[in-house]
Design a protein around this motif. Structure first.
Motif, mmCIF file in Angstrom:
data_model
loop_
_atom_site.group_PDB
_atom_site.id
_atom_site.type_symbol
_atom_site.label_atom_id
_atom_site.label_comp_id
_atom_site.label_asym_id
_atom_site.label_seq_id
_atom_site.Cartn_x
_atom_site.Cartn_y
_atom_site.Cartn_z
ATOM 1 N N GLU A 22 38.472 38.641 54.450
ATOM 2 C CA GLU A 22 39.375 39.657 53.883
ATOM 3 C C GLU A 22 38.786 40.242 52.604
ATOM 4 O OE1 GLU A 22 43.815 38.118 55.291
ATOM 5 O OE2 GLU A 22 42.746 37.057 53.700
ATOM 6 N N THR A 23 38.219 39.360 51.770
ATOM 7 C CA THR A 23 37.624 39.818 50.514
ATOM 8 C C THR A 23 36.469 40.783 50.796
ATOM 9 O OG1 THR A 23 38.196 37.688 49.543
ATOM 10 C CG2 THR A 23 36.629 39.020 48.333
ATOM 11 N N CYS A 24 35.614 40.425 51.759
ATOM 12 C CA CYS A 24 34.476 41.288 52.089
ATOM 13 C C CYS A 24 34.948 42.590 52.742
ATOM 14 C CB CYS A 24 33.499 40.556 52.998
ATOM 15 S SG CYS A 24 32.701 39.183 52.158
ATOM 16 N N ALA A 25 36.009 42.520 53.544
ATOM 17 C CA ALA A 25 36.542 43.727 54.178
ATOM 18 C C ALA A 25 37.006 44.726 53.127
ATOM 19 C CB ALA A 25 37.697 43.369 55.113
ATOM 20 N N LEU A 26 37.582 44.228 52.029
ATOM 21 C CA LEU A 26 38.019 45.137 50.963
ATOM 22 C C LEU A 26 36.833 45.896 50.382
ATOM 23 C CD1 LEU A 26 40.695 43.001 49.084
ATOM 24 C CD2 LEU A 26 41.095 45.175 50.238
ATOM 25 N N SER A 27 35.717 45.205 50.168
ATOM 26 C CA SER A 27 34.547 45.884 49.604
ATOM 27 C C SER A 27 33.935 46.869 50.591
ATOM 28 C CB SER A 27 33.492 44.866 49.162
ATOM 29 O OG SER A 27 33.898 44.264 47.948
ATOM 30 N N LEU A 28 33.951 46.509 51.887
ATOM 31 C CA LEU A 28 33.384 47.397 52.902
ATOM 32 C C LEU A 28 34.270 48.620 53.128
ATOM 33 C CD1 LEU A 28 32.252 44.757 55.535
ATOM 34 C CD2 LEU A 28 30.736 46.407 54.411
ATOM 35 N N LEU A 29 35.583 48.403 53.175
ATOM 36 C CA LEU A 29 36.495 49.458 53.598
ATOM 37 C C LEU A 29 37.150 50.198 52.439
ATOM 38 C CD1 LEU A 29 38.237 47.510 56.507
ATOM 39 C CD2 LEU A 29 36.333 49.128 56.677
ATOM 40 N N MET A 30 37.706 49.459 51.486
ATOM 41 C CA MET A 30 38.378 50.133 50.369
ATOM 42 C C MET A 30 37.324 50.754 49.457
ATOM 43 S SD MET A 30 41.143 48.689 47.593
ATOM 44 C CE MET A 30 42.441 48.170 48.679
ATOM 45 N N PHE A 31 36.313 49.987 49.098
ATOM 46 C CA PHE A 31 35.171 50.431 48.305
ATOM 47 C C PHE A 31 35.553 51.322 47.130
ATOM 48 C CE2 PHE A 31 31.181 53.007 47.695
ATOM 49 C CZ PHE A 31 30.495 51.975 47.088
ATOM 50 N N THR A 32 36.398 50.800 46.253
ATOM 51 C CA THR A 32 36.637 51.455 44.979
ATOM 52 C C THR A 32 37.081 50.335 44.036
ATOM 53 O OG1 THR A 32 37.952 53.145 43.810
ATOM 54 C CG2 THR A 32 38.892 52.296 45.838
ATOM 55 N N GLY A 33 36.182 49.986 43.110
ATOM 56 C CA GLY A 33 36.275 48.723 42.380
ATOM 57 C C GLY A 33 37.600 48.446 41.698
ATOM 58 N N ALA A 34 38.093 49.390 40.903
ATOM 59 C CA ALA A 34 39.308 49.124 40.134
ATOM 60 C C ALA A 34 40.485 48.834 41.073
ATOM 61 C CB ALA A 34 39.613 50.311 39.227
ATOM 62 N N SER A 35 40.588 49.596 42.164
ATOM 63 C CA SER A 35 41.688 49.378 43.121
ATOM 64 C C SER A 35 41.578 47.996 43.754
ATOM 65 C CB SER A 35 41.660 50.427 44.233
ATOM 66 O OG SER A 35 41.901 51.701 43.719
ATOM 67 N N GLN A 36 40.344 47.609 44.112
ATOM 68 C CA GLN A 36 40.143 46.297 44.728
ATOM 69 C C GLN A 36 40.540 45.168 43.774
ATOM 70 O OE1 GLN A 36 36.011 47.738 46.671
ATOM 71 N NE2 GLN A 36 36.314 45.542 46.704
ATOM 72 N N LEU A 37 40.085 45.268 42.521
ATOM 73 C CA LEU A 37 40.378 44.225 41.544
ATOM 74 C C LEU A 37 41.875 44.140 41.278
ATOM 75 C CD1 LEU A 37 37.346 44.953 39.251
ATOM 76 C CD2 LEU A 37 37.836 42.713 40.166
ATOM 77 N N ALA A 38 42.531 45.306 41.179
ATOM 78 C CA ALA A 38 43.972 45.310 40.945
ATOM 79 C C ALA A 38 44.711 44.721 42.149
ATOM 80 C CB ALA A 38 44.456 46.729 40.676
ATOM 81 N N PHE A 39 44.265 45.082 43.337
ATOM 82 C CA PHE A 39 44.901 44.601 44.574
ATOM 83 C C PHE A 39 44.876 43.076 44.640
ATOM 84 C CE2 PHE A 39 44.625 43.443 49.088
ATOM 85 C CZ PHE A 39 45.709 44.126 49.627
ATOM 86 N N VAL A 40 43.715 42.474 44.457
ATOM 87 C CA VAL A 40 43.654 41.003 44.536
ATOM 88 C C VAL A 40 44.293 40.362 43.309
ATOM 89 C CG1 VAL A 40 41.630 40.959 46.041
ATOM 90 C CG2 VAL A 40 41.311 40.839 43.587
#
Lengths: 240, 102
Positions: free
Chosen positions: A48-66
Motif C-alpha cells: 500500500e505504501t509503495c502504491a501511494l508513491s507509484l500512483l498518488m506521486f505527490t509528496g505532501a499529499s502522501q505524507l499527510a495521508f499516512v
C-alpha cells in the motif's frame, strides 16, 4: 528554423538541466525514505505504501495521508486532506500546459509527473531558449528523475521500517513531525504565509481534544481560504 | 486501506490532469492561485502541530517536543534536511532512553 545561437545555448544548458534533475531526485529520495517508513508506522502494508508513491506521486499529499491515518483519523479525512494539498498541482498544470505541447498519451503521462520539483525545474529555464526545449527538458528530466528515485526510496524506507521494530524507541514519531516541518519551512516566505502557519497551529491545537483525529488538520484549510480572500480584497481596495 | 489508497491516488491524478484539460479561464484566476499556494502552508502547519503535540484526541507534551525544538533550530540555520530529521529523531530517542520524558 532555429537560430544557431539558440541551439548552442541549449547544448550548453542541457547538461546542467540533466545534472540538476538528478540532484533534485536525490534530495527528494531522502523524503521518500521518510515517507516509506511513515507508511509502515501508520499501519499500511509495504504494498500500500509503495502504491501511494507509484500512483498518488505527490509528496505532501502522501505524507499527510499516512500521517492522518497513523494518528487514527478516518480514511475520508485522510483523502480530503490529500486532495486539498494536491490542488496546487492543477495550478502547475495550467502553467505548464501551453509550454509542454503534449497531446493524448503524453499528456496523461505529463499529468502524473506534474509536481513541485518538475514544475520548478521547468520554469527555472529560459522559456524562449531553443523554442522552449530547455523548459520541456527541465520538466521531463525532473519528473522522471524524481519518479524513479522517489519510488525506489519508498521501497527502502518501508522495508527498513518493517525491520526496525518499535519505531518510537528510534524517535521515528519525531522524525515524521520534523520531516513534515521540513516541507513547510521553505514555504514560509512572507508575513502572509507565517500568519497562515501560526493560525493553523493554534486552530489545530485547540481542536484536537474535541473532534476526531485528522479533522483539526482539515479545518486548517479554512485559514488558507480566509487569509487568501482577505489579502486579495485588501489588494483590490488599495487599487481603488 | 486499499480503497482509501486508490481513491485518493485517483483524485490526486484527476487534479493534475484537470489543469491540462479544463479551460484556462476556469482555473487561471488570482484567488484560485492564491488559495492553492496557501493550502499547503495551512495543512502542513496543522499536521506538524498534530504530529508533534498530540496522541489521539489528547494534547501531549512528550519527548517529541525536544526533538522538534532541535529540528526548528537546525532549519533556522539552513541545515541539510537529512541531518535535521536524524537529529530530531536522535534527540527524541535519547530523551526517551534516559527516561526524562515518555
Amino acid at each position: 528554423m532555429q537560430s544557431p545561437e539558440a541551439t548552442t545555448g541549449y547544448a550548453a544548458v542541457r547538461a546542467t538541466i540533466l545534472r540538476n534533475a538528478l540532484f533534485i531526485g536525490l534530495a527528494v529520495s531522502v523524503y521518500g525514505i521518510s515517507f516509506g517508513a511513515m507508511g509502515i508506522t501508520a499501519g499500511l502494508s509495504v504494498a500500500e505504501t509503495c502504491a501511494l508513491s507509484l500512483l498518488m506521486f505527490t509528496g505532501a499529499s502522501q505524507l499527510a495521508f499516512v500521517g492522518i491515518l497513523g494518528a487514527g483519523g478516518a480514511p475520508a479525512t485522510a483523502i480530503a486532506t490529500a486532495l486539498l494539498l494536491g490542488a496546487r498541482n492543477a495550478m502547475y498544470a495550467v502553467r505548464l500546459s501551453t509550454m509542454l505541447r503534449v497531446r493524448g498519451g503524453w499528456r496523461m503521462l505529463a499529468a502524473q509527473l506534474t509536481i513541485d520539483e518538475s514544475t520548478a525545474l521547468s520554469i527555472a529555464q529560459d522559456e524562449k531558449l531553443a523554442d522552449g526545449r530547455a523548459s520541456r527538458l527541465g520538466f521531463w528530466a525532473g519528473g522522471v528523475s524524481v519518479y524513479l528515485l522517489w519510488n525506489t526510496a519508498t521501497v527502502i524506507g518501508a522495508l527498513s521500517a518493517r525491520a526496525m521494530g518499535d519505531p518510537k524507541a528510534f524517535g521515528l514519531d519525531a522524525a515524521i513531525a520534523a520531516g513534515l516541518a521540513g516541507l513547510l519551512w521553505p514555504r514560509l516566505r512572507d508575513r502572509e504565509s507565517w500568519s497562515v502557519a501560526a493560525g493553523s497551529f493554534a486552530l489545530a491545537l485547540v481542536m484536537v481534544p474535541f473532534v476526531p483525529a485528522g479533522v483539526p488538520v482539515l479545518a486548517c484549510a479554512l485559514i488558507a481560504f480566509g487569509v487568501a480572500t482577505s489579502t486579495l480584497r485588501r489588494h483590490r481596495e488599495l487599487m481603488g | 486501506m486499499w480503497p482509501a489508497v486508490l481513491i485518493s491516488s485517483l483524485g490526486c491524478y484527476a487534479e493534475k490532469l484537470a489543469g491540462y484539460l479544463l479551460p484556462e479561464q476556469l482555473l487561471d484566476r488570482r484567488v484560485v492561485h492564491h488559495v492553492a499556494a496557501l493550502l499547503p502552508v495551512a495543512l502542513l502547519a496543522g499536521i506538524v502541530t498534530v504530529q508533534a503535540l498530540s496522541t489521539g484526541q489528547a494534547v501531549v507534551l512528550d519527548a517529541r517536543v525536544p526533538g522538534m525544538a532541535v529540528a526548528v533550530g537546525l532549519m533556522a540555520r539552513r541545515t541539510n534536511f537529512l541531518v535535521m530529521v536524524v537529529s530530531a529523531a536522535a534527540t527524541t530517542a535519547l530523551v526517551r532512553h534516559l527516561g526524562w520524558m515518555p
